[in-house]
Scaffold this motif. Structure first.
Motif, short mmCIF file in Angstrom:
data_model
loop_
_atom_site.label_atom_id
_atom_site.label_comp_id
_atom_site.label_asym_id
_atom_site.label_seq_id
_atom_site.Cartn_x
_atom_site.Cartn_y
_atom_site.Cartn_z
N LEU A 130 -8.91 -4.71 5.70
CA LEU A 130 -8.79 -4.22 6.37
C LEU A 130 -10.44 -5.70 7.39
N ALA A 163 -12.98 0.37 4.30
CA ALA A 163 -11.86 -0.34 3.42
C ALA A 163 -12.06 -1.96 3.56
N PRO A 167 -1.62 -0.52 -3.32
CA PRO A 167 -2.53 -0.34 -2.64
C PRO A 167 -3.65 -1.35 -2.78
N GLY A 168 -4.41 -1.51 -1.48
CA GLY A 168 -5.71 -2.47 -1.65
C GLY A 168 -5.61 -3.74 -1.98
N MET A 173 1.09 -1.16 0.09
CA MET A 173 0.01 -0.07 -0.45
C MET A 173 0.60 1.37 -0.25
N ASN A 178 -3.35 8.45 4.02
CA ASN A 178 -4.66 7.88 3.47
C ASN A 178 -5.02 7.29 2.05
N GLN A 210 2.95 0.14 5.11
CA GLN A 210 2.29 -1.74 4.74
C GLN A 210 3.50 -1.82 5.23
N GLY A 240 -9.56 4.14 1.66
CA GLY A 240 -9.06 2.88 2.86
C GLY A 240 -10.02 4.46 3.78
N PRO A 269 -3.56 -1.22 7.44
CA PRO A 269 -3.78 -1.63 5.60
C PRO A 269 -5.01 -2.37 5.44
N TYR A 271 -4.35 6.16 8.00
CA TYR A 271 -3.99 4.65 8.36
C TYR A 271 -2.76 5.08 9.80
#
Length: 527
Positions: A410, A407, A186-187, A1, A337, A44, A341, A369, A346
């Motif tokens: 998460l 998110a 990310p993600g 992330m 951010n 991350q 998210g 994350p 975060y």
């Protein structure tokens, strides 16, 4: 992330030769761990590190030497989306409800150890002070990237791997590192730790906390109420969650006898207008400190001081503001951010419990994350009768489920370490379903499969596949990222430039512990 524009993690590795006093069995030199000082760290990188058995105390990040330490500490996580409330958990939640609605202070006997026994953090606290870094900030600031690119290109000229050269660009003095093919996007799912058995994808498959079969009309009604609840339950900076002001969805829909109650059913209920008490939960960013955090720092510290003196028997002069700040407020985690998210972002936070306008407890948490990671809890000893350790853990599980709505990745609640050899620390295994991390292959194993093994031996490899290895292990030492004389370079280049005795053994140890992915992303400071 890796967030665009975010700076890389910078760490200083200390090794782990000396033994320290164990907070569990009281062995004076039996507590053995590897440690490093994190000057800065991306969320991350920390997620990937805790998925390899690391844990932070302030800015000090440590990893127990599992096959040598007197009391092996296994990373434990609860599957928050499938959390099953036990009878003892329900007793604690009902006790809080009775207190808020009626002022009832009767003590409910609970055989469960409160979630505040984070002795591991207390025990490592002094170790962290001894190992604190003394490197100046100027030494940690990378030079212009043109210089870095020239250094990294030395490998190209000598015929070594071109992949070691990461293109970097500096804009407005900030370092921007392009993610390579091995860097999680990310993600994206975490590849740092695998689970032994395939879990259902979040949002798909059976949710053990919900009924197996329901009418479409009820589901539509519930969705509508869930949306309403989500709007009410925003826990952004300075906002409040009032236990009693939210009317939870299942109480509005027709409850059925065969429908098990969820954790939210107990927490977010409608209280009578004349309720004698009001509880609010506020989430405030602790690093970098927000205005709300600064405004409540002294009050928060006074609660911590009383907690340490009464619960941990500290002398009045020991829990200083400086110790409190370094231990529970300072964090290496960068505030980040992401579009997918949580709204609060975060990083590191304090979850403050306000009862009738004053702080009675604080949960120190990291929002990462793929999880909410519990760091520590302290509370006003006058309210011990409310079992705030257990109550706060249940609130943090509910908070994890709430963050999951925004998110989707998460979905876990990390509870720190599970220590089977210390009976007082086994209570964490009662938050089900939960998994323990295999200390050799870093795969997650359901705790039910681990307990029989731990009864026979305090140190265990949980992965029963004898051929399985650590998939994230270091494969190329030359690719480890180093910060030397304010210049970023691969270890292969640094090794040629270094004068004096070789430090390859130390770098090899560091890289094997953090894994290939983190070793190529984080910067290892070399003087």
């Amino acid at each position: 992330m890796a967030v665009a524009g975010s700076s890389p993690s910078i760490v200083e590795y200390f090794g782990g030769d000396d033994g320290y006093r164990c907070g569990y069995c009281k062995n004076e030199t039996g507590n053995l761990s590897h440690g490093m000082w994190a000057h800065s760290m991306t969320v991350q990188d920390y997620q990937d590190l805790i998925d390899r058995g690391w844990r932070r105390s302030g800015k000090y990040v440590y990893k127990p030497i599992m096959n040598q330490t007197c009391c092996p500490q296994y990373t434990i996580r609860c599957q928050a989306l499938h959390f099953q409330t036990s009878k003892s958990h329900k007793k604690v939640l009902k006790k809080m409800l009775k207190f808020l609605s009626k002022g009832d202070v009767s003590k409910v006997a609970s055989g469960e150890e409160p979630m505040d026994s984070h002795i591991e953090d207390v025990a490592v606290c002094d170790f962290a002070y001894k190992s604190e870094s003394h490197v100046s900030q100027s030494e940690l600031t990378p030079l212009s990237v043109d210089h870095t690119e020239r250094v990294e290109n030395e490998d190209k000229d000598t015929g070594e791997r071109e992949e070691e050269v990461n293109e970097q660009k500096v804009e407005s003095g900030s370092l921007q590192i392009c993610a390579d093919k091995d860097t999680p996007v990310p993600g994206g799912p975490s590849h740092s730790a695998k689970i032994v058995h395939a879990l259902p994808k979040p949002g798909k498959g059976a949710d053990l906390s919900k009924p197996p079969c329901r009418k479409a009309k009820d589901i539509r009604k519930e969705r509508k109420l869930q949306k309403l609840l989500q709007n009410q339950m925003c826990t952004l900076e300075g906002s409040q969650l009032q236990a009693g002001d939210q009317v939870f969805l299942s109480q509005n829909s027709k409850s059925k006898a065969n429908q098990p109650k969820t954790i939210e059913d107990f927490i977010f209920v409608s209280l009578p207008d004349d309720a004698p008490h009001k509880l609010e939960v506020r989430v405030v960013r602790s690093s970098p400190p927000s205005s709300q955090f600064k405004a409540t720092l002294q009050e928060s510290y006074q609660v911590y001081k009383r907690y340490q003196m009464v619960i941990h028997k500290d002398p009045p002069d020991k829990p200083t503001v400086n110790q409190f700040t370094r231990f529970l407020c300072d964090s290496p985690l960068e505030a980040e951010n992401a579009p997918n998210g949580p709204e609060c972002g975060y990083g590191s936070f304090h979850q403050q419990y306000w009862l009738d306008g004053k702080i009675i407890a604080v949960g120190v948490i990291d929002i990462l994350p793929y999880c909410v990671s519990s760091v520590y809890l302290y509370y006003d000893p006058d309210y011990s009768f409310l079992s705030l350790g257990v109550y706060s853990a249940l609130r943090e599980i509910a908070f994890t489920r709430q963050l999951h709505e925004k998110a989707p990745d998460l979905c876990f609640y990390y509870m720190g370490f599970y220590i089977h050899s210390c009976p007082k620390m086994r209570y964490k295994g009662q938050y089900r379903p939960s998994d323990l991390l295999c200390p050799e292959t870093y795969v997650w194993t359901p705790i039910e499969q681990c307990l029989p093994l731990l009864e026979h031996s305090k140190y265990c490899r949980f992965n029963q596949d004898v051929k399985a290895v650590d998939e994230g292990r270091i494969k190329e030492l030359g690719r480890v990222r180093v910060l030397h004389k304010r210049t970023m370079m691969p270890y292969s280049v640094y090794k040629k430039r270094r004068k004096g005795p070789s430090d390859e053994a130390s770098v090899q140890q560091y890289a094997s512990l953090v894994g290939q992915t983190c070793s190529e992303r984080m910067l290892l400071f070399r003087s």
